[in-house]
Design a protein around this motif. Structure first.
Motif, PDB file in Angstrom:
ATOM      1  N   GLN A  31       0.831  -1.205   0.000  1.00 30.51           N
ATOM      2  CA  GLN A  31       0.000   0.000   0.000  1.00 30.51           C
ATOM      3  C   GLN A  31       0.867   1.258   0.000  1.00 30.51           C
ATOM      4  O   GLN A  31       0.545   2.233  -0.680  1.00 30.51           O
ATOM      5  CB  GLN A  31      -0.924  -0.007   1.213  1.00 30.51           C
ATOM      6  CG  GLN A  31      -1.957  -1.115   1.154  1.00 30.51           C
ATOM      7  CD  GLN A  31      -2.727  -1.226   2.432  1.00 30.51           C
ATOM      8  OE1 GLN A  31      -3.437  -0.285   2.782  1.00 30.51           O
ATOM      9  NE2 GLN A  31      -2.602  -2.340   3.127  1.00 30.51           N
ATOM     10  N   LEU A  35       0.988   4.332  -2.850  1.00 31.69           N
ATOM     11  CA  LEU A  35       0.823   5.755  -2.540  1.00 31.69           C
ATOM     12  C   LEU A  35       2.118   6.552  -2.631  1.00 31.69           C
ATOM     13  O   LEU A  35       2.094   7.779  -2.569  1.00 31.69           O
ATOM     14  CB  LEU A  35       0.229   5.921  -1.139  1.00 31.69           C
ATOM     15  CG  LEU A  35      -1.164   5.340  -0.932  1.00 31.69           C
ATOM     16  CD1 LEU A  35      -1.596   5.523   0.519  1.00 31.69           C
ATOM     17  CD2 LEU A  35      -2.177   5.980  -1.879  1.00 31.69           C
ATOM     18  N   ILE A  42       1.789   4.812   6.157  1.00 32.37           N
ATOM     19  CA  ILE A  42       0.513   4.138   5.912  1.00 32.37           C
ATOM     20  C   ILE A  42      -0.031   3.555   7.208  1.00 32.37           C
ATOM     21  O   ILE A  42      -1.227   3.629   7.495  1.00 32.37           O
ATOM     22  CB  ILE A  42       0.610   3.073   4.792  1.00 32.37           C
ATOM     23  CG1 ILE A  42      -0.791   2.575   4.379  1.00 32.37           C
ATOM     24  CG2 ILE A  42       1.458   1.893   5.178  1.00 32.37           C
ATOM     25  CD1 ILE A  42      -1.620   3.585   3.666  1.00 32.37           C
ATOM     26  N   ARG A  45      -1.637   6.312   9.167  1.00 32.62           N
ATOM     27  CA  ARG A  45      -2.934   6.730   8.621  1.00 32.62           C
ATOM     28  C   ARG A  45      -4.054   5.810   9.119  1.00 32.62           C
ATOM     29  O   ARG A  45      -5.121   6.270   9.505  1.00 32.62           O
ATOM     30  CB  ARG A  45      -2.889   6.776   7.108  1.00 32.62           C
ATOM     31  CG  ARG A  45      -2.180   8.051   6.599  1.00 32.62           C
ATOM     32  CD  ARG A  45      -1.734   7.881   5.180  1.00 32.62           C
ATOM     33  NE  ARG A  45      -1.203   9.064   4.558  1.00 32.62           N
ATOM     34  CZ  ARG A  45      -0.016   9.620   4.807  1.00 32.62           C
ATOM     35  NH1 ARG A  45       0.761   9.137   5.757  1.00 32.62           N
ATOM     36  NH2 ARG A  45       0.391  10.674   4.132  1.00 32.62           N
ATOM     37  N   MET A  51      -6.701  10.010   6.578  1.00 35.71           N
ATOM     38  CA  MET A  51      -5.807  10.036   5.420  1.00 35.71           C
ATOM     39  C   MET A  51      -6.362  11.004   4.388  1.00 35.71           C
ATOM     40  O   MET A  51      -7.504  11.448   4.501  1.00 35.71           O
ATOM     41  CB  MET A  51      -5.616   8.634   4.819  1.00 35.71           C
ATOM     42  CG  MET A  51      -6.817   8.028   4.168  1.00 35.71           C
ATOM     43  SD  MET A  51      -6.518   6.424   3.313  1.00 35.71           S
ATOM     44  CE  MET A  51      -5.754   5.436   4.544  1.00 35.71           C
ATOM     45  N   ARG A  52      -5.547  11.328   3.421  1.00 36.34           N
ATOM     46  CA  ARG A  52      -5.974  12.220   2.346  1.00 36.34           C
ATOM     47  C   ARG A  52      -7.055  11.538   1.510  1.00 36.34           C
ATOM     48  O   ARG A  52      -7.037  10.320   1.320  1.00 36.34           O
ATOM     49  CB  ARG A  52      -4.800  12.571   1.450  1.00 36.34           C
ATOM     50  CG  ARG A  52      -3.763  13.403   2.144  1.00 36.34           C
ATOM     51  CD  ARG A  52      -2.599  13.677   1.236  1.00 36.34           C
ATOM     52  NE  ARG A  52      -1.645  14.509   1.954  1.00 36.34           N
ATOM     53  CZ  ARG A  52      -0.409  14.694   1.561  1.00 36.34           C
ATOM     54  NH1 ARG A  52       0.029  14.116   0.452  1.00 36.34           N
ATOM     55  NH2 ARG A  52       0.390  15.458   2.260  1.00 36.34           N
ATOM     56  N   SER A  54      -7.439  11.665  -1.651  1.00 36.10           N
ATOM     57  CA  SER A  54      -6.822  11.052  -2.835  1.00 36.10           C
ATOM     58  C   SER A  54      -6.204   9.697  -2.497  1.00 36.10           C
ATOM     59  O   SER A  54      -6.281   8.757  -3.298  1.00 36.10           O
ATOM     60  CB  SER A  54      -5.767  11.980  -3.434  1.00 36.10           C
ATOM     61  OG  SER A  54      -4.743  12.260  -2.503  1.00 36.10           O
ATOM     62  N   GLU A  55      -5.623   9.564  -1.307  1.00 34.03           N
ATOM     63  CA  GLU A  55      -5.056   8.286  -0.876  1.00 34.03           C
ATOM     64  C   GLU A  55      -6.165   7.256  -0.679  1.00 34.03           C
ATOM     65  O   GLU A  55      -6.038   6.099  -1.097  1.00 34.03           O
ATOM     66  CB  GLU A  55      -4.267   8.459   0.424  1.00 34.03           C
ATOM     67  CG  GLU A  55      -3.028   9.294   0.261  1.00 34.03           C
ATOM     68  CD  GLU A  55      -2.369   9.651   1.585  1.00 34.03           C
ATOM     69  OE1 GLU A  55      -1.183  10.024   1.543  1.00 34.03           O
ATOM     70  OE2 GLU A  55      -3.021   9.571   2.652  1.00 34.03           O
ATOM     71  N   THR A  58      -7.402   6.148  -4.086  1.00 32.40           N
ATOM     72  CA  THR A  58      -6.389   5.332  -4.758  1.00 32.40           C
ATOM     73  C   THR A  58      -6.359   3.922  -4.197  1.00 32.40           C
ATOM     74  O   THR A  58      -6.341   2.935  -4.946  1.00 32.40           O
ATOM     75  CB  THR A  58      -4.998   5.993  -4.628  1.00 32.40           C
ATOM     76  OG1 THR A  58      -5.036   7.267  -5.273  1.00 32.40           O
ATOM     77  CG2 THR A  58      -3.914   5.133  -5.250  1.00 32.40           C
TER      78      THR A  58
END
Length: 92
Positions: A31, A35, A42, A45, A51-52, A54-55, A58
């Motif tokens: 993962q 990212l 990670i 998070r 977490m973001r 976008s993350e 994804t």
């Protein structure tokens, strides 16, 4: 109240994302590579439940999931928990 609900829902969504990762056999290392971050990042998070966006999208995509479906499921669970808490307080 809305802030608490949003936080609980976000944490639940990330918990569900982590469950999807486990189901797919995706390690923190894999993962993190997806990212472009370190293993510690990670792990943090998931531990922090934050977490973001976008993350999140994804990783959901990498696990064959739709991010919106995960969030919707998290909302349903949070609503159920909220209703159970209210119901419990009425019974006391």
């Amino acid at each position: 109240m809305h802030s608490e609900y949003s936080t609980l829902t976000a944490k639940k969504a990330i918990s569900l994302l982590r469950a999807a990762a486990v189901e797919k056999g995706s390690s923190f290392n894999k993962q993190a590579k997806i990212l472009g971050i370190g293993n510690h990042a990670i792990s943090a998070r998931y531990t922090n439940g934050d977490m973001r966006v976008s993350e999140f999208f994804t990783l959901a995509n990498a696990f064959g999931q739709r991010a919106s479906d995960i969030v919707k499921q998290a909302e349903i669970i949070t609503e159920q928990q909220k209703a159970n808490i209210k119901q419990g307080s009425k019974n006391e």
